[in-house]
Design a protein around this motif. Sequence first.
Motif, short mmCIF file in Angstrom:
data_model
loop_
_atom_site.label_atom_id
_atom_site.label_comp_id
_atom_site.label_asym_id
_atom_site.label_seq_id
_atom_site.Cartn_x
_atom_site.Cartn_y
_atom_site.Cartn_z
N TRP A 1 -0.91 -7.30 -7.50
CA TRP A 1 -0.01 -6.17 -7.66
C TRP A 1 -0.27 -5.01 -6.71
O TRP A 1 0.49 -4.04 -6.71
CB TRP A 1 -0.06 -5.68 -9.11
CG TRP A 1 0.46 -6.73 -10.04
CD1 TRP A 1 -0.27 -7.53 -10.88
CD2 TRP A 1 1.82 -7.13 -10.19
NE1 TRP A 1 0.56 -8.40 -11.55
CE2 TRP A 1 1.84 -8.17 -11.14
CE3 TRP A 1 3.03 -6.70 -9.62
CZ2 TRP A 1 3.03 -8.80 -11.54
CZ3 TRP A 1 4.21 -7.32 -10.01
CH2 TRP A 1 4.20 -8.35 -10.95
N ALA B 1 0.65 1.96 -10.72
CA ALA B 1 -0.18 3.07 -10.24
C ALA B 1 -1.15 3.55 -11.32
O ALA B 1 -2.30 3.90 -11.02
CB ALA B 1 0.71 4.21 -9.77
N HIS C 1 8.82 -6.88 -4.18
CA HIS C 1 7.52 -7.54 -4.39
C HIS C 1 7.72 -9.04 -4.52
O HIS C 1 8.77 -9.49 -4.98
CB HIS C 1 6.85 -6.98 -5.64
CG HIS C 1 5.41 -7.36 -5.77
ND1 HIS C 1 4.45 -6.93 -4.88
CD2 HIS C 1 4.75 -8.14 -6.67
CE1 HIS C 1 3.27 -7.40 -5.24
NE2 HIS C 1 3.42 -8.14 -6.31
N PRO D 1 6.56 0.65 -10.37
CA PRO D 1 5.52 1.28 -9.56
C PRO D 1 4.64 2.27 -10.34
O PRO D 1 3.40 2.22 -10.19
CB PRO D 1 6.30 1.96 -8.44
CG PRO D 1 7.53 1.12 -8.29
CD PRO D 1 7.88 0.74 -9.69
N PRO D 2 5.19 3.15 -11.19
CA PRO D 2 4.30 4.03 -11.96
C PRO D 2 3.37 3.28 -12.90
O PRO D 2 2.22 3.71 -13.11
CB PRO D 2 5.27 4.93 -12.73
CG PRO D 2 6.54 4.89 -11.97
CD PRO D 2 6.60 3.52 -11.38
N SER E 1 -2.23 -1.02 -1.83
CA SER E 1 -1.35 0.07 -2.23
C SER E 1 -0.32 -0.41 -3.26
O SER E 1 -0.06 -1.61 -3.38
CB SER E 1 -0.63 0.65 -1.01
OG SER E 1 0.16 -0.35 -0.38
N VAL E 2 0.25 0.55 -3.96
CA VAL E 2 1.25 0.23 -4.98
C VAL E 2 2.57 -0.14 -4.30
O VAL E 2 3.07 0.62 -3.46
CB VAL E 2 1.47 1.44 -5.91
CG1 VAL E 2 2.60 1.17 -6.90
CG2 VAL E 2 0.18 1.79 -6.65
N PRO E 3 3.15 -1.29 -4.63
CA PRO E 3 4.45 -1.65 -4.04
C PRO E 3 5.53 -0.71 -4.53
O PRO E 3 5.48 -0.22 -5.66
CB PRO E 3 4.68 -3.08 -4.53
CG PRO E 3 3.88 -3.18 -5.79
CD PRO E 3 2.68 -2.31 -5.58
N ARG E 4 6.52 -0.45 -3.69
CA ARG E 4 7.53 0.54 -4.03
C ARG E 4 8.95 0.01 -4.11
O ARG E 4 9.78 0.57 -4.82
CB ARG E 4 7.50 1.69 -3.00
CG ARG E 4 6.19 2.46 -3.00
CD ARG E 4 5.96 3.20 -4.31
NE ARG E 4 4.66 3.85 -4.36
CZ ARG E 4 4.20 4.49 -5.43
NH1 ARG E 4 4.93 4.53 -6.54
NH2 ARG E 4 3.02 5.07 -5.40
N SER E 5 9.28 -1.04 -3.40
CA SER E 5 10.68 -1.46 -3.36
C SER E 5 10.87 -2.93 -3.69
O SER E 5 11.66 -3.28 -4.57
CB SER E 5 11.29 -1.14 -2.00
OG SER E 5 10.57 -1.80 -0.97
N PRO F 1 12.59 1.29 -11.39
CA PRO F 1 11.82 2.53 -11.27
C PRO F 1 10.54 2.59 -12.09
O PRO F 1 9.58 3.25 -11.67
CB PRO F 1 12.82 3.59 -11.75
CG PRO F 1 14.16 3.04 -11.38
CD PRO F 1 14.03 1.57 -11.61
N LEU G 1 11.99 -3.80 -7.31
CA LEU G 1 11.20 -3.15 -8.34
C LEU G 1 12.03 -2.05 -9.00
O LEU G 1 12.48 -1.12 -8.33
CB LEU G 1 9.93 -2.55 -7.75
CG LEU G 1 8.95 -3.55 -7.12
CD1 LEU G 1 7.77 -2.81 -6.49
CD2 LEU G 1 8.45 -4.55 -8.15
#
Length: 592
Positions: free
Chosen positions: A172, A155, A183, A151-152, A177-181, A148, A146
């Motif tokens: 998603w 979110a 997917h 994720p925002p 929760s929002v995936p961060r790294s 940068p 993902l």
Amino acid sequence: MAPTKHEQRGPAGAASSTHYLGTSTAMSVLARGGNAFDAAVAAGFVLQVVEPHLCGPGGEVPAVFVTASDAVPRVLCGQGVAPAAATVERVRDGFGLPIVPGTGLLAATVPGAWDGWLTLLRDHGTWSLADALAPALAYAAGGFPLVPRIPPTIATVADHFRAHWPSSARTWLPDGSVPRSVHRLPALAATWQRLLDAATGPSREARIDAARDAWYRGFVAEEIAAFCAVPVRDETGRDHPGLLVADDLARWSATYEDALTVDVGGGWTVAKPGGWSQGPVLPQMLQLLRDDVRYADGVATADTVHRAAEAAKLAFADREAWYGDSAPVPLDALVSRAYADGRRALIGAEASRELRPGAPDGRAPRLGEYARRPGMRRSDGTGGPGVGEPTVSRSGAVRGDTVHVDVVDAAGNMVSATPSGGWLQSSPTIPALGFCLGTRAQMFWLEEGLPSSLVPGRRPRTTLSPSLGLHDGEPRIAFGTPGGDQQDQWQLCFWLAHTVGGLDLQAAIDAPAWHSTAFPGSFAPRGWEPAGLVVESRLGAATLEDLRRRGHEVVDAGEWALGRMCAVGRGGGPLLRAAADTRSGVGAAAAL
């Protein structure tokens, strides 16, 4: 200050895209013997996975290209059309809406990307569909990193997904929760595998056509039609169904057409999509600026920025009055040197605050009633100027954006493509397919008789605007950028820096950029800002102050903020060239 990048050069092939995995995919195809079209298609599919907030399988793709055997530019139109049921009366009067919503299902047009990419692969590529799709399928099934901004974006719309688009929440928001790294998109991977399973036939071309049929006359069309029948929440705060039915998909296919080619001086010709896109504004601006551009040490002077901004206002006013697919466009007159010569006198010493379309061939212009009203383009607080990526509100409202890819090979094939639409935040994920539909119909006006009026079976006046540049008739550069209404303005900055400022492709991309916001926007809520001018501070404090004195309402976006340009080139020796924007931190260029 961003680090200095260098133009990439090599004899065998070059590629540039808005994501490093798109570029590396294209380069791997070229390294394994594929041509520029094979590489562009493979990269295009990868971008649908790794930049899902900017494009998706349910979106569209226009491309401008030349082949090794034919240097005459052509356009592939992978832009889907409005449904048969999509009329002004139905949307405006039936649903009580002044404009088409920017999210949800009501703004969906026929998804054009699949047929566009497959048509290009069938007619000009050499690889099988399975090979071209393999990298994207692997990222969807196995996982992708993902960047940068993803994720925002997720979110911001997470609460909307949970409350109104549960299928998007499942896609998603794994474990809520929002995936961060990393997917995965297993449902999309399964859809692509099912399409490959349907791609049977006695030849490569027949197998590609079978996969096209499986989408537009098979299970994909059926799932899209069934999903569109159920109302969903959009940015109006109400639930509306889509208007797409299976027959809309079955009746449509991607097409080819001659590119618009315009001599813009200095031996240069620009090749663009036609008047159904915003593409002609670039040659219109260049005609207005002929022999009146100055650069100092690779940076545009204050007078050049002023005149370019005023030229943009005139060209985009013409876009508003004359461009579209729903009425004839006087295109030859609009891009002619004689028309520009007549309009140039409107560029004065002060910034104009008016919307001033012209009268090509003596025809009186007509502006839609809604477009006449100035208003803050970002009145909903969804963000300010930046690299062109979309911003979203917590209601799910989206300012759309896109991706871009350019490829050139040693044989002379060259392609510039600007895929877009089907963003993860544009409409709910179709559970059985793993992707969502685009919302390009928001670019139609709900007023009869305009070139960009909503008419069944017509294309929305898209902002997507890939480009080729030819010098003395020889294809030399392919270039483009995301950015919605800013695409051709940022391309103008690049073009002037390269052809007038004398900078190579990378330095021209890195040169300070600017754009006007003084014309009606293409995305809901479709406002405009009289005298609005967004600039990069690297133009210099004295230039910014000069522009303010001339009446521009200057917004300093920062040192490195505007554009996500990509470019490849050939000519001037045996080496092919590539460059990509420094600003996003994600785009990449490579050569071999």
